[in-house]
Design a protein around this motif. Structure first.
Motif: not given
Lengths: 318, 116
Positions: A151, A154, A157, A159, A252, A254, A310
């Motif tokens: 994963i 954060p 990723l 947002s 998550s 993307h 996310n």
């Protein structure tokens, strides 16, 4: 180690079963007629196939399936894609099924004068399915537990910058306009042909037209909604099939770039480790599930959608 | 299109919905002729009343940003991107005027001078 296990599961097990089938065929050669049963109807055996021909077809198909599965699994692994063990089990089952069918047909025709006197279908079907399912299960066990996809951190990723207490919804779509307009073009072409050619039969062409237009309508658009309930994806103008992903199963999201050939074409595509709602090439929202499976949808402005996913995943987790 | 609201904000919910659409127009996320999501779907997703979303769409229609059509719902107008940008800039101008203590008459005079 994992590569060796994959190879053993996708090639080793099917080729052992194929070899067993060939050994049995050689051992039973004197006890089998030249033609063995290959199909049963409601009244009993209704079709026979030459033993040589059936051996060649079934073993050839099994070997081809095993080679394709092995190459696919190894290429996927080489590219770093996730290969679920259920898919490996399925591939092994598929590759051993023809050998199972050969063994079952030989068993049903063993020690009888002709294929018409073969034993009941139930025993043969149970033998063929049982053997291949056992091989598939063994391949699944041999592959070992499916590794979870890493994963992303954060910070890597996207947002949408959703603040605590805020509510948000992202609704978007991706449309393949040439495909959508092709449907209208097909209708126009049909009308022109219908008016210009006197002897053109309406029905067969109208049926082809309906099927073509329905197929284009069913795959020309993908729509996605991201809100507090999860991610909902629908395909085509009929919004079917659809899939809802809840936040407890999402790890998550993307953005991914899909080429014309990735996922093997357009429409609802399923492959090793992914499901794709694909109507065009280009940017796609890619939602990684906690199981490692990735669900993709070729929608416009996928970055913002992934960002909101996310943010909402982060808000759901304590 | 992303629509976000903050129930704790002093701004009315319909204004927040309308502001989200304006932002999307100003950013070029919505093109002329494009449909806005159905009001009922937006309301359900945001857990607000459908009339709140319809009121926001009504405000955007009055601003000339969208048209409300019987069958197609809310559709972005041809001049929407320009007007949305003007609306956004005007909002920023008003905020700045308030911050530095310029009242409406004085601000109007400044705009008139610049426009002439």
């Amino acid at each position: 180690m994992r590569t060796a296990r994959l190879t053993l599961a996708t090639a080793g097990i099917p080729f052992v079963v194929l070899a067993v089938a060939y050994v049995l065929r050689t051992a039973w050669a004197g006890r089998l007629p030249d033609t063995i049963v290959s199909h049963w109807g409601t009244g009993g055996p209704d079709r026979g196939t030459a033993l040589t021909s059936m051996t060649a077809w079934t073993l050839g198909l099994g070997a081809a399936a095993a080679v394709v599965a092995t190459v696919t699994a190894l290429v996927m692994r080489h590219r770093g894609a996730f290969v679920p063990r259920t898919a490996i089990g399925f591939a092994a089952w598929l590759a051993t099924l023809p050998a199972g069918v050969l063994i079952a047909s030989m068993w049903a025709t063993l020690d009888v004068a002709s294929w018409q006197q073969a034993r009941s279908a139930w025993g043969a079907v149970t033998l063929a399915i049982g053997l291949s399912v056992a091989a598939g299960a063994l391949a699944t066990l041999l592959t070992g537990p499916t590794p979870r996809a890493a994963i992303p951190e954060p910070r890597d990723l996207p947002s949408a910058g959703l603040a605590p207490g805020e509510r948000a919804v992202w609704i978007g779509a991706g449309t393949n306009y040439p495909m959508a307009f092709a449907g209208i073009g097909v209708i126009g072409l049909f009308l022109v042909l219908q008016l210009s050619l006197d002897d053109l039969d309406v029905m067969p062409h109208a049926l082809i037209l309906i099927v073509a237009v329905l197929a284009l309508a069913a795959t020309c658009r993908v729509r996605a909604r991201v809100d507090a309930t999860g991610v909902t994806l629908t395909l085509g103008l009929f919004r079917f099939p659809h899939r809802t992903l809840t936040f407890d199963e999402i790890a998550s999201a993307h953005v991914e770039q899909m080429s014309v050939w990735s996922a093997g074409g357009y429409g609802l595509r399923r492959g090793f480790g992914y499901t794709a709602f694909k109507v065009r090439a280009g940017e796609a929202l890619a939602v990684t599930l906690t199981s490692g499976h990735v669900v993709k949808a070729t929608v416009d402005d996928a970055e913002r959608a992934a960002g909101l996913v996310n943010d909402l995943v982060a808000a759901e987790r304590p | 299109m992303l629509i976000r609201i903050d129930p704790a904000s002093t701004a009315a919910l319909f204004e927040q919905v309308a502001a989200s659409v304006r932002r999307a127009l100003a950013a070029g996320d919505l093109a002329p002729g494009q449909q806005l999501p159905p009001a009922r779907e937006v309301a359900t997703s945001l857990d607000i009343n459908v009339h709140t979303v319809l009121r926001a769409y009504g405000v955007l229609r009055d601003e000339g940003l969208i048209e409300l059509r019987r069958r197609r719902g809310a559709v972005v107008t041809g001049a929407a991107d320009t007007r949305a940008r003007l609306n956004t800039l005007a909002g920023e101008l008003a905020d700045e005027a308030r911050r530095v203590g310029v009242d409406l008459d004085e601000l109007t005079e400044i705009v008139k001078e610049k426009f002439a």
